[in-house]
Design a protein around this motif. Structure first.
Motif, mmCIF file in Angstrom:
data_model
loop_
_atom_site.group_PDB
_atom_site.id
_atom_site.type_symbol
_atom_site.label_atom_id
_atom_site.label_comp_id
_atom_site.label_asym_id
_atom_site.label_seq_id
_atom_site.Cartn_x
_atom_site.Cartn_y
_atom_site.Cartn_z
ATOM 1 N N THR A 148 41.160 -116.005 -94.549
ATOM 2 C CA THR A 148 42.282 -116.944 -94.584
ATOM 3 C C THR A 148 42.873 -117.174 -93.192
ATOM 4 N N ASP A 149 42.799 -116.180 -92.321
ATOM 5 C CA ASP A 149 43.288 -116.363 -90.955
ATOM 6 C C ASP A 149 42.444 -117.405 -90.221
ATOM 7 N N ASN A 150 41.129 -117.351 -90.432
ATOM 8 C CA ASN A 150 40.249 -118.334 -89.821
ATOM 9 C C ASN A 150 40.558 -119.736 -90.349
ATOM 10 N N LEU A 151 40.837 -119.842 -91.633
ATOM 11 C CA LEU A 151 41.209 -121.125 -92.220
ATOM 12 C C LEU A 151 42.499 -121.651 -91.605
ATOM 13 N N ASP A 152 43.476 -120.789 -91.392
ATOM 14 C CA ASP A 152 44.747 -121.220 -90.794
ATOM 15 C C ASP A 152 44.521 -121.850 -89.422
ATOM 16 N N LEU A 153 43.594 -121.289 -88.648
ATOM 17 C CA LEU A 153 43.293 -121.847 -87.332
ATOM 18 C C LEU A 153 42.662 -123.233 -87.457
ATOM 19 N N VAL A 154 41.785 -123.401 -88.433
ATOM 20 C CA VAL A 154 41.163 -124.710 -88.653
ATOM 21 C C VAL A 154 42.219 -125.732 -89.055
ATOM 22 N N LEU A 155 43.128 -125.347 -89.944
ATOM 23 C CA LEU A 155 44.177 -126.268 -90.387
ATOM 24 C C LEU A 155 45.082 -126.680 -89.223
ATOM 25 N N ALA A 156 45.386 -125.740 -88.349
ATOM 26 C CA ALA A 156 46.202 -126.071 -87.176
ATOM 27 C C ALA A 156 45.468 -127.064 -86.284
ATOM 28 N N ALA A 157 44.156 -126.870 -86.129
ATOM 29 C CA ALA A 157 43.363 -127.783 -85.305
ATOM 30 C C ALA A 157 43.304 -129.174 -85.925
ATOM 31 N N ALA A 158 43.169 -129.240 -87.236
ATOM 32 C CA ALA A 158 43.123 -130.534 -87.926
ATOM 33 C C ALA A 158 44.447 -131.275 -87.791
ATOM 34 N N ASP A 159 45.542 -130.538 -87.926
ATOM 35 C CA ASP A 159 46.862 -131.163 -87.791
ATOM 36 C C ASP A 159 47.086 -131.666 -86.364
ATOM 37 N N ALA A 160 46.682 -130.846 -85.389
ATOM 38 C CA ALA A 160 46.882 -131.236 -83.991
ATOM 39 C C ALA A 160 46.043 -132.459 -83.630
ATOM 40 N N ALA A 161 44.836 -132.536 -84.188
ATOM 41 C CA ALA A 161 43.947 -133.656 -83.879
ATOM 42 C C ALA A 161 44.293 -134.911 -84.668
ATOM 43 N N GLN A 162 45.127 -134.743 -85.708
ATOM 44 C CA GLN A 162 45.413 -135.859 -86.622
ATOM 45 C C GLN A 162 44.106 -136.524 -87.062
ATOM 46 N N ALA A 163 43.166 -135.671 -87.447
ATOM 47 C CA ALA A 163 41.807 -136.129 -87.733
ATOM 48 C C ALA A 163 41.757 -137.052 -88.943
ATOM 49 N N ASP A 164 41.018 -138.170 -88.797
ATOM 50 C CA ASP A 164 40.759 -139.009 -89.964
ATOM 51 C C ASP A 164 39.354 -138.782 -90.518
ATOM 52 N N LEU A 165 38.555 -137.966 -89.818
ATOM 53 C CA LEU A 165 37.256 -137.522 -90.318
ATOM 54 C C LEU A 165 37.063 -136.069 -89.941
ATOM 55 N N ILE A 166 36.695 -135.249 -90.913
ATOM 56 C CA ILE A 166 36.409 -133.839 -90.670
ATOM 57 C C ILE A 166 34.923 -133.613 -90.948
ATOM 58 N N VAL A 167 34.267 -132.960 -89.996
ATOM 59 C CA VAL A 167 32.826 -132.721 -90.089
ATOM 60 C C VAL A 167 32.569 -131.221 -90.124
ATOM 61 N N GLY A 168 31.895 -130.752 -91.166
ATOM 62 C CA GLY A 168 31.413 -129.380 -91.190
ATOM 63 C C GLY A 168 30.041 -129.352 -90.553
ATOM 64 N N PHE A 169 29.892 -128.601 -89.451
ATOM 65 C CA PHE A 169 28.639 -128.601 -88.685
ATOM 66 C C PHE A 169 28.223 -127.152 -88.456
ATOM 67 N N GLY A 170 27.349 -126.652 -89.316
ATOM 68 C CA GLY A 170 26.923 -125.262 -89.214
ATOM 69 C C GLY A 170 26.384 -124.775 -90.543
ATOM 70 N N GLY A 171 26.570 -123.488 -90.801
ATOM 71 C CA GLY A 171 26.169 -122.912 -92.075
ATOM 72 C C GLY A 171 27.260 -123.088 -93.115
ATOM 73 N N GLY A 172 27.149 -122.336 -94.194
ATOM 74 C CA GLY A 172 28.098 -122.475 -95.286
ATOM 75 C C GLY A 172 29.527 -122.184 -94.888
ATOM 76 N N SER A 173 29.729 -121.276 -93.942
ATOM 77 C CA SER A 173 31.091 -120.940 -93.517
ATOM 78 C C SER A 173 31.784 -122.146 -92.905
ATOM 79 N N ALA A 174 31.093 -122.853 -91.997
ATOM 80 C CA ALA A 174 31.681 -124.035 -91.358
ATOM 81 C C ALA A 174 31.925 -125.134 -92.388
ATOM 82 N N MET A 175 30.965 -125.329 -93.281
ATOM 83 C CA MET A 175 31.115 -126.413 -94.264
ATOM 84 C C MET A 175 32.219 -126.107 -95.268
ATOM 85 N N ASP A 176 32.367 -124.846 -95.667
ATOM 86 C CA ASP A 176 33.445 -124.490 -96.594
ATOM 87 C C ASP A 176 34.815 -124.675 -95.947
ATOM 88 N N LEU A 177 34.947 -124.268 -94.686
ATOM 89 C CA LEU A 177 36.228 -124.453 -94.003
ATOM 90 C C LEU A 177 36.537 -125.938 -93.824
#
Length: 377
Positions: free
Chosen positions: A71-100
């Motif tokens: 969950t700590d790793n997820l919190d970092l991803v959410l902070a990055a998404a908010d900061a980027a104001q992303a309109d597209l999120i790409v999971g690029f990697g194995g299952g861990s990256a795609m799940d996050l």
């Protein structure tokens, strides 16, 4: 097993691009959709080759995905998404990256927290950002599914979220991205893809509509996994495994896995054994245990893997164990650093994963689980 007349719901990403060299098609699609601010969720290695996706606009790369993310790793991803104001999120990697990436797509900018959405169908609103998935391993099939898992560091338990809103708009499956995966990882993730198919095929919820993908996924692994382990640049073998992984992902939505994954999870959450390696080690034990309750389908699995075995549990175990060990996979818990004194706690953890154990074709009691861990030790 479920009858042909039983209701079933099948979902797929709207667009699936498949084939060696198709990675750059993601950028063309994203540009056509008008996306301008992209967040790529990735590990450090794949972050170094984001350019191959040819993404448009302002691209932010989160490169801190951990194996078996918490969950700590997820919190970092959410902070990055908010900061980027992303309109597209790409999971690029194995299952861990795609799940996050899935979780970020529905939680970023939402009033809901992770705890609000754990379970099935609890994401309240359609996501605001687009979602694309690009697998770089052949194992999880996460690019095709609507589930995501993260670990609670306090309880060491997996938190599973299931929502139609986490279905990717596009999945880009380029087997060329897997050429650099080491042999040991190729072997373990390939058996994980096979385990998805086998556990769905022998599942109490098994359905003929999914059986088609499940048994073909097993055949693909039987045909191509050893070749890919021996030669990572074998394009046909890599493509075969990528397809097997995708088919395994197709199995996960409407049917899901069963006892094998339930027993594998504590190895990852408690002892950080890679998910594929954990499933490969457990696979022969659970396949053999389930044989009396799924005799005909087990025989079909053995045949699809091009193995020889009788109908008895010992013969099935020997064949499946030999298949995994022959790929160079470590098949002893003791060699992975798991202390024998922890087997009982692991059995408690696994026995609590009812969402999977209740799918198993044969009841797995806590004592049965402990016996399997002891045999695997």
């Amino acid at each position: 097993m479920t009858s042909l007349s039983a209701p079933i719901t099948i979902v797929r990403p709207e667009i699936i691009e498949f084939g060696v060299g198709v990675a750059g098609r993601l950028g063309k699609w994203a540009a056509g959709q008008g996306f301008a601010r992209v967040l790529v969720v990735s590990d450090a290695f794949n972050a170094s080759r984001v350019g191959i996706l040819e993404l448009p606009g302002e691209v932010t790369v989160f490169s801190q995905v951990k194996p078996e993310p918490d969950t700590d790793n997820l919190d970092l991803v959410l902070a990055a998404a908010d900061a980027a104001q992303a309109d597209l999120i790409v999971g690029f990697g194995g299952g861990s990256a795609m799940d996050l990436a899935k979780l970020a797509s529905v939680l970023s900018g939402s009033a809901q927290t992770l705890r609000d959405v754990v379970g099935a169908g609890k994401v309240a609103h359609r996501r605001r950002a687009g979602l694309a998935q690009v697998p770089t391993t052949s194992g999880t099939g996460s690019e095709a599914g609507i589930r995501a898992l993260v670990t609670d560091p306090l309880t060491q338990a997996k938190l599973a979220v299931e929502s139609i809103h986490m279905l990717a708009d596009i999945a880009v499956i380029d087997p060329g991205l897997t050429f650099t995966v080491p042999a040991a990882t190729t072997a373990a993730t390939g058996v994980d893809a096979m385990a998805h198919c086998v556990e769905a095929f022998t599942n109490r919820k098994a359905h003929p509509m999914i059986d088609l993908y499940a048994i073909e996924g097993v055949r693909l692994v039987g045909r191509y996994l050893a070749r890919a382990v021996a030669d990572g640049s074998d394009a046909e073998a890599r493509a075969g495994l990528s397809l097997a992984s995708l088919y395994g992902g197709f199995c996960l939505g409407p049917v899901n896995t069963a006892g094998g994954h339930a027993l594998a999870y504590p190895l990852g959450t408690r002892w950080h054994v890679a998910h594929g390696a954990a499933n490969a080690l457990i696979f022969p034990h659970v396949l053999a245990f389930n044989t009396p309750a799924a005799t005909q389908k087990t025989a079909q699995v053995i045949e699809a893997l091009n193995l020889n075995a009788g109908a008895d549990q010992a013969s099935v175990f020997e064949a499946a164990f030999g298949f995994c060990a022959g790929l160079g996979i470590e098949m002893r818990l003791s060699a992975l650093g798991v202390p024998e004194t922890d087997l009982g706690v692991m059995a408690d953890d696994a026995f609590a994963i009812r969402r999977l154990l209740d799918n198993n074709p044969r009841d797995l009691g806590r004592g049965d689980i402990l016996s399997i861990y002891q045999a695997a030790y």
